[in-house]
Design a protein around this motif. Structure first.
Motif, PDB file in Angstrom:
ATOM      1  N   GLU A  88      30.266 158.691  29.690  1.00  0.00           N
ATOM      2  CA  GLU A  88      29.274 158.046  28.823  1.00  0.00           C
ATOM      3  C   GLU A  88      29.774 156.691  28.338  1.00  0.00           C
ATOM      4  O   GLU A  88      29.004 155.722  28.283  1.00  0.00           O
ATOM      5  N   ILE A  89      31.052 156.614  27.994  1.00  0.00           N
ATOM      6  CA  ILE A  89      31.636 155.327  27.586  1.00  0.00           C
ATOM      7  C   ILE A  89      31.636 154.365  28.769  1.00  0.00           C
ATOM      8  O   ILE A  89      31.335 153.167  28.620  1.00  0.00           O
ATOM      9  N   GLU A  90      31.990 154.875  29.951  1.00  0.00           N
ATOM     10  CA  GLU A  90      31.998 154.036  31.154  1.00  0.00           C
ATOM     11  C   GLU A  90      30.637 153.394  31.386  1.00  0.00           C
ATOM     12  O   GLU A  90      30.535 152.193  31.692  1.00  0.00           O
ATOM     13  N   GLU A  91      29.592 154.183  31.242  1.00  0.00           N
ATOM     14  CA  GLU A  91      28.237 153.653  31.456  1.00  0.00           C
ATOM     15  C   GLU A  91      27.923 152.532  30.473  1.00  0.00           C
ATOM     16  O   GLU A  91      27.301 151.519  30.839  1.00  0.00           O
ATOM     17  N   GLU A  92      28.348 152.701  29.219  1.00  0.00           N
ATOM     18  CA  GLU A  92      28.114 151.660  28.214  1.00  0.00           C
ATOM     19  C   GLU A  92      28.933 150.399  28.505  1.00  0.00           C
ATOM     20  O   GLU A  92      28.427 149.283  28.399  1.00  0.00           O
ATOM     21  N   LEU A 118      28.606 145.491  29.827  1.00  0.00           N
ATOM     22  CA  LEU A 118      29.217 144.270  29.302  1.00  0.00           C
ATOM     23  C   LEU A 118      29.563 143.329  30.455  1.00  0.00           C
ATOM     24  O   LEU A 118      29.987 143.783  31.519  1.00  0.00           O
ATOM     25  N   PRO A 119      29.414 142.027  30.248  1.00  0.00           N
ATOM     26  CA  PRO A 119      29.788 141.078  31.300  1.00  0.00           C
ATOM     27  C   PRO A 119      31.306 141.041  31.477  1.00  0.00           C
ATOM     28  O   PRO A 119      32.065 141.133  30.508  1.00  0.00           O
ATOM     29  N   ALA A 158      42.904 149.043  17.714  1.00  0.00           N
ATOM     30  CA  ALA A 158      42.639 150.235  16.908  1.00  0.00           C
ATOM     31  C   ALA A 158      41.625 149.932  15.807  1.00  0.00           C
ATOM     32  O   ALA A 158      40.681 150.707  15.577  1.00  0.00           O
ATOM     33  N   LYS A 159      41.785 148.804  15.134  1.00  0.00           N
ATOM     34  CA  LYS A 159      40.859 148.432  14.061  1.00  0.00           C
ATOM     35  C   LYS A 159      39.464 148.150  14.601  1.00  0.00           C
ATOM     36  O   LYS A 159      38.456 148.500  13.969  1.00  0.00           O
ATOM     37  N   ALA A 160      39.391 147.522  15.778  1.00  0.00           N
ATOM     38  CA  ALA A 160      38.088 147.209  16.359  1.00  0.00           C
ATOM     39  C   ALA A 160      37.345 148.490  16.744  1.00  0.00           C
ATOM     40  O   ALA A 160      36.130 148.596  16.539  1.00  0.00           O
ATOM     41  N   ILE A 161      38.072 149.468  17.306  1.00  0.00           N
ATOM     42  CA  ILE A 161      37.437 150.725  17.685  1.00  0.00           C
ATOM     43  C   ILE A 161      36.950 151.478  16.456  1.00  0.00           C
ATOM     44  O   ILE A 161      35.828 151.993  16.425  1.00  0.00           O
ATOM     45  N   VAL A 162      37.792 151.560  15.440  1.00  0.00           N
ATOM     46  CA  VAL A 162      37.381 152.235  14.207  1.00  0.00           C
ATOM     47  C   VAL A 162      36.172 151.528  13.593  1.00  0.00           C
ATOM     48  O   VAL A 162      35.223 152.179  13.124  1.00  0.00           O
ATOM     49  N   GLY A 163      36.180 150.183  13.626  1.00  0.00           N
ATOM     50  CA  GLY A 163      35.038 149.433  13.093  1.00  0.00           C
ATOM     51  C   GLY A 163      33.760 149.729  13.849  1.00  0.00           C
ATOM     52  O   GLY A 163      32.697 149.905  13.241  1.00  0.00           O
ATOM     53  N   GLY A 164      33.856 149.793  15.194  1.00  0.00           N
ATOM     54  CA  GLY A 164      32.679 150.091  15.993  1.00  0.00           C
ATOM     55  C   GLY A 164      32.134 151.483  15.727  1.00  0.00           C
ATOM     56  O   GLY A 164      30.915 151.687  15.638  1.00  0.00           O
ATOM     57  N   ALA A 215      29.796 156.377  21.993  1.00  0.00           N
ATOM     58  CA  ALA A 215      30.140 155.533  23.142  1.00  0.00           C
ATOM     59  C   ALA A 215      29.682 154.102  22.896  1.00  0.00           C
ATOM     60  O   ALA A 215      30.384 153.136  23.258  1.00  0.00           O
ATOM     61  N   GLU A 216      28.518 153.945  22.279  1.00  0.00           N
ATOM     62  CA  GLU A 216      28.031 152.607  21.940  1.00  0.00           C
ATOM     63  C   GLU A 216      28.958 151.935  20.930  1.00  0.00           C
ATOM     64  O   GLU A 216      29.238 150.726  21.028  1.00  0.00           O
ATOM     65  N   GLY A 217      29.450 152.713  19.957  1.00  0.00           N
ATOM     66  CA  GLY A 217      30.379 152.163  18.972  1.00  0.00           C
ATOM     67  C   GLY A 217      31.681 151.719  19.611  1.00  0.00           C
ATOM     68  O   GLY A 217      32.239 150.664  19.269  1.00  0.00           O
ATOM     69  N   ILE A 218      32.188 152.493  20.545  1.00  0.00           N
ATOM     70  CA  ILE A 218      33.420 152.125  21.253  1.00  0.00           C
ATOM     71  C   ILE A 218      33.190 150.876  22.088  1.00  0.00           C
ATOM     72  O   ILE A 218      34.037 149.978  22.138  1.00  0.00           O
ATOM     73  N   ARG A 219      32.040 150.824  22.746  1.00  0.00           N
ATOM     74  CA  ARG A 219      31.685 149.620  23.512  1.00  0.00           C
ATOM     75  C   ARG A 219      31.682 148.381  22.625  1.00  0.00           C
ATOM     76  O   ARG A 219      32.272 147.344  22.971  1.00  0.00           O
TER      77      ARG A 219
END
Length: 407
Positions: A208-212, A216-217, A323-329, A384-388
């Motif tokens: 699911e993360i892969e699809e998201e 991305l470009p 790590a901070k960016a993933i938690v933020g997403g 998955a969208e948040g991780i993206r």
């Protein structure tokens, strides 16, 4: 009366405790998936001899050997269906303190039995019933001493497995490669609850993360496993190196009753764990690798360690920002976060010194709330969208910082 043909019997004391055996081609075609018959399979301990018996629907190529630290018996098969087989099936043999089984490599299965004492291999024999076409593998081990066991234990000479790392495509210039690592797999199911296993849930989440991410470009994605296969921790890191990954994310949903852990946490690498829970998780992940039959022998190189430490000095700030960016997403998407979402421990899977690497526990299957979330495809899609979004933010910030550094 059916005639039993002894396909092969090997005396392990004569060949160092390792056997690679292929049943006679005249016995039966080896096509199709062999099934284990639980009703005719067991383990017993009598007069110091430990006997393990597996009844199969047909003969298959196999090998048998032992490994030390911890002591364990390993059986590899051309793929076997373990449906209906449980650890309790072998509970009568008190010398076996734990048994696990499942896929190990594409087309191959593995069974690992933890030994409660020093038992050296005496023989392995696969016999076949001509009328039914079934086969019985009987493995016998003798009570021994630690020195004898250690002397005979060890993996087979040479690697019979194909190396998927060597054939990985290299990263394309100007593109960002994200390696997603679905935790566990094959013989190592990870945590489980109500028929759901961590290995299956994390593979679904990785896809699911892969699809998201593919939306991305300039972003490419590589999964360390794409099916229910076992991949050692060392191989997962090697795949990221070989592919020249820019980001490595290991995905987990463990079960940890201590402290009633719940909520998403992001782990980074550290020699000293930031808390007992992180230390326990790191220990469990490494031990799962060992108990799946992986040989972890080898010594550290002092010079290499120094060079790796230098590389980590550059990578660590980038890892912290990731790590901070993933938690933020995740937070923006409404993910339940642990009260301390940032953790650190000596996770082996995070030891790529030159690749920003994190281990994401998206939740804990031991938590009622987290379990309900993790098994929900709609909830996972939102995460998955948040991780993206977190990865996209990290890519933009990382490139900006790199431009400043270059100037």
């Amino acid at each position: 009366m059916s005639r039993l043909l002894a396909v092969v019997t090997v005396m392990f004391g004569l060949i160092g405790g390792v056997s690679w055996l292929v049943p006679s081609a005249s016995a039966q075609s080896l096509s199709g998936l062999a099934r284990v018959d639980p009703s005719l399979s067991d383990a017993s301990l009598q007069r110091g001899a430990l006997t393990l018996k597996l009844t199969l629907s047909q003969p298959v190529p196999y090998r048998v050997y032992t490994l030390d630290e911890p002591r364990r018996l390993v059986l590899d098969f051309r793929e076997v269906d373990w449906a209906g087989v449980s650890e309790e099936l072998f509970a009568e043999a008190k010398a076996l303190t734990g048994v696990r089984f499942g896929g190990f490599r594409p087309g191959w299965s593995r069974m690992v039995a933890e030994l409660g004492g020093a038992f050296t291999l005496r023989s392995a024999e696969m016999s076949r019933d001509d009328q039914r076409g079934t086969a019985v593998l009987t493995v016998v081990l003798d009570k021994s001493d630690e020195e004898t066991f250690a002397g005979r234990a060890g993996p087979p000479k040479g690697d019979v497995w194909p190396d998927p790392v060597a054939s990985l495509p290299r990263k394309q210039t100007g593109r960002v490669l994200v390696v997603l690592d679905p935790g566990h797999g094959g013989i190592d199911p990870g945590a489980s609850r109500d028929g759901q296993t961590e290995k299956e849930l994390m593979l679904a989440f990785a896809r699911e993360i892969e699809e998201e991410l593919r939306r991305l470009p300039n972003v490419d994605v590589l999964l360390t496993r794409t099916d229910d296969s076992f991949v050692s921790l060392e191989r997962r890191v090697a795949m990221a190196h070989q592919a020249e990954a820019d980001i490595f994310i290991s995905l987990h949903a463990d079960a940890l009753s201590e402290g009633h852990a719940h909520g998403a946490t992001v782990h980074t690498l550290a020699d000293d764990a930031s808390d007992e829970a992180s230390a326990l998780l790191a220990e469990r992940h490494d031990r799962a690798d060992m108990l799946s039959g992986t040989d972890l022998t080898g010594q550290d190189d002092v010079v290499a360690d120094v060079l790796l430490d230098l590389a980590r000095q550059e990578t660590q700030p980038r890892t912290d920002r990731l790590a901070k960016a993933i938690v933020g997403g995740l937070e923006i998407k409404g993910a339940p976060l642990n009260r301390r979402p940032y953790r650190a421990a000596a996770f082996s899977v995070l030891k790529a010194a030159d690749i920003p690497s994190i281990l994401l526990e998206i939740g804990f299957l031991s938590s009622d709330r987290d379990f309900k979330n993790v098994v929900d495809p709609l909830w996972r899609r939102k995460m998955a969208e948040g991780i993206r979004d977190g990865i996209q933010a990290w890519i933009l910030a990382d490139e900006a910082i790199r431009r400043v550094v270059r100037q």
